[in-house]
Design a protein around this motif. Structure first.
Motif, PDB file in Angstrom:
ATOM      1  N   GLY A 111       0.827  -1.204   0.000  1.00  0.00           N
ATOM      2  CA  GLY A 111       0.000   0.000   0.000  1.00  0.00           C
ATOM      3  C   GLY A 111       0.861   1.253   0.000  1.00  0.00           C
ATOM      4  N   MET A 114       2.271   1.914  -3.505  1.00  0.00           N
ATOM      5  CA  MET A 114       1.319   2.512  -4.435  1.00  0.00           C
ATOM      6  C   MET A 114       1.024   3.966  -4.090  1.00  0.00           C
ATOM      7  SD  MET A 114      -1.406  -0.563  -5.231  1.00  0.00           S
ATOM      8  CE  MET A 114      -2.217   0.434  -6.484  1.00  0.00           C
ATOM      9  N   PHE A 143      -0.727   2.026 -12.000  1.00  0.00           N
ATOM     10  CA  PHE A 143      -1.565   1.782 -10.824  1.00  0.00           C
ATOM     11  C   PHE A 143      -2.303   0.451 -10.961  1.00  0.00           C
ATOM     12  CE2 PHE A 143      -2.134   6.592  -9.874  1.00  0.00           C
ATOM     13  CZ  PHE A 143      -0.952   6.586  -9.156  1.00  0.00           C
ATOM     14  N   THR A 146       0.186  -2.574 -10.801  1.00  0.00           N
ATOM     15  CA  THR A 146       0.690  -2.760  -9.442  1.00  0.00           C
ATOM     16  C   THR A 146      -0.389  -3.287  -8.516  1.00  0.00           C
ATOM     17  OG1 THR A 146       2.210  -0.910  -9.803  1.00  0.00           O
ATOM     18  CG2 THR A 146       1.901  -1.643  -7.538  1.00  0.00           C
ATOM     19  N   TYR A 147      -1.612  -2.825  -8.729  1.00  0.00           N
ATOM     20  CA  TYR A 147      -2.719  -3.270  -7.897  1.00  0.00           C
ATOM     21  C   TYR A 147      -2.918  -4.786  -8.014  1.00  0.00           C
ATOM     22  CZ  TYR A 147      -7.508  -4.167  -6.419  1.00  0.00           C
ATOM     23  OH  TYR A 147      -8.611  -4.700  -5.817  1.00  0.00           O
ATOM     24  N   LEU A 255      -5.261  -0.171  -0.883  1.00  0.00           N
ATOM     25  CA  LEU A 255      -4.927  -0.589  -2.245  1.00  0.00           C
ATOM     26  C   LEU A 255      -6.045  -0.177  -3.205  1.00  0.00           C
ATOM     27  CD1 LEU A 255      -3.522  -4.173  -1.521  1.00  0.00           C
ATOM     28  CD2 LEU A 255      -2.220  -2.099  -1.993  1.00  0.00           C
ATOM     29  N   PHE A 256      -7.296  -0.355  -2.760  1.00  0.00           N
ATOM     30  CA  PHE A 256      -8.445   0.050  -3.574  1.00  0.00           C
ATOM     31  C   PHE A 256      -8.433   1.562  -3.820  1.00  0.00           C
ATOM     32  CE2 PHE A 256     -10.502  -4.030  -2.742  1.00  0.00           C
ATOM     33  CZ  PHE A 256     -11.221  -4.208  -3.912  1.00  0.00           C
ATOM     34  N   ILE A 259      -6.405   2.703  -6.709  1.00  0.00           N
ATOM     35  CA  ILE A 259      -7.029   2.322  -7.976  1.00  0.00           C
ATOM     36  C   ILE A 259      -8.086   3.354  -8.380  1.00  0.00           C
ATOM     37  CG2 ILE A 259      -8.813   0.722  -8.800  1.00  0.00           C
ATOM     38  CD1 ILE A 259      -6.125  -0.109  -9.657  1.00  0.00           C
TER      39      ILE A 259
END
Length: 334
Positions: A111, A114, A143, A146-147, A255-256, A259
């Motif tokens: 996390g 990102m 992004f 990587t997600y 993480l979301f 995105i």
């Protein structure tokens, strides 16, 4: 007063409907046999993330408020990490860091990676040296890539965490049918979509009325409102003793949130999204990175006793970072 009343309505609708989103998402996962699987966790995470997604799209596509969209996405990461402080205060047995599984280090580190890249890209875009593909920044495909790499990396750990959670939750909904759950989930989602679409307009008006920067409003107020469903799930997990599930929900949500910047960039047609927002958002991004790093230190060092006010020094540091970020944005955000 009318504007604040509208804001309160958005908060109430998203908070109330968000509870039913998580509840019916859990029921659907259980009734369809997805509970003890990675798919079940993804369904629940997707349900609780709908407010951020809708609010961000509305902010860039209709409300012409890109600062609110970016502030919402990055502010939610800081808010989620700040909520570890509340967990630490509520958890009575020991400190959350002494009981948390080591696998959270992976989620927090990915996390942080990102979020750091988001802050890096924002500074590059504001300097005019970041390449674009059409109106989309080159960071957007990164992004997304990587997600999926990050999700794959934490797959096994989250599956073990979810197994422990759902074993304690089995047959909790014997009187609710799958059809009722799907209907309830749909109605709750529609309510969140309506409130989430309206929220950026209200937030933009509040920023203008109060003389506050949209960066500050998006990072503090909007992020807090759209994070309500995650907080409901987190507290519910803690109440049944699933501490790791509660922590995983907060770290996984970060993480979301990154995105969402990619999704918002797709809907923002006036150019690369991060090129058209205030550079103060980079402060929020790097604050979230520092908070993630401090949380990782806690998961490794595992402090055993509270230091002050029933909080460990890790949580006190997280709280300090959150307050500092809020104050600087209030003073200097646009």
């Amino acid at each position: 007063m009318i504007l604040w009343l509208k804001f309160s309505v958005c908060l109430a609708v998203i908070g109330y409907a968000g509870y039913f989103l998580s509840r019916y998402g859990d029921i659907i996962a259980e009734k369809t046999g997805m509970s003890a699987s990675w798919v079940g966790l993804r369904l629940l995470s997707t349900a609780t993330s709908i407010p951020e997604r809708i609010t961000g799209i509305s902010a860039v596509a209709w409300a012409a408020a890109p600062n609110i969209a970016v502030g919402n996405a990055l502010g939610s990461t800081v808010f989620n990490l700040g909520f570890l402080v509340i967990l630490d205060a509520l958890y009575q047995r020991e400190t959350i860091y002494s009981r948390a599984a080591q696998g959270h280090i992976l989620s927090a580190a990915l996390g942080a990676l990102m979020i750091a890249f988001a802050g890096f890209s924002l500074l590059l875009d504001n300097a005019g040296i970041s390449p674009v593909i059409g109106h989309i920044g080159l960071y957007t495909p990164f992004f997304v890539l990587t997600y999926f790499v990050a999700i794959r990396a934490v797959h096994r750990y989250e599956q073990r965490t979810l197994d422990a959670y759902t074993e304690a939750s089995i047959e909790r909904y014997p009187h609710t049918t799958l059809r009722q759950a799907i209907t309830g989930f749909t109605l709750a989602a529609l309510a969140v979509v309506a409130a989430g679409t309206w929220l950026p307009f209200v937030a933009k008006d509040i920023a203008e009325l109060m003389g506050w920067g949209q960066s500050f409003v998006g990072t503090l107020l909007v992020a807090a409102v759209t994070s309500a469903p995650e907080i409901v799930v987190t507290i519910s997990a803690l109440r049944i003793g699933a501490l790791d599930m509660a922590i995983a929900n907060l770290l996984g949500s970060n993480l979301f949130n990154i995105i969402y910047l990619a999704v918002d960039d797709l809907f923002y047609t006036k150019g690369a999204l991060l090129s058209n927002v205030d550079s103060s958002h980079a402060l929020t991004a790097f604050t979230a990175v520092m908070m993630s790093t401090l949380a990782i230190v806690g998961f490794i060092f595992r402090p055993q006793r509270p230091a002050l006010l029933k909080l460990t020094w890790i949580s006190l540091g997280l709280l300090l970072f959150y307050i500092l970020n809020t104050w600087i944005l209030f003073q200097h955000g646009q």
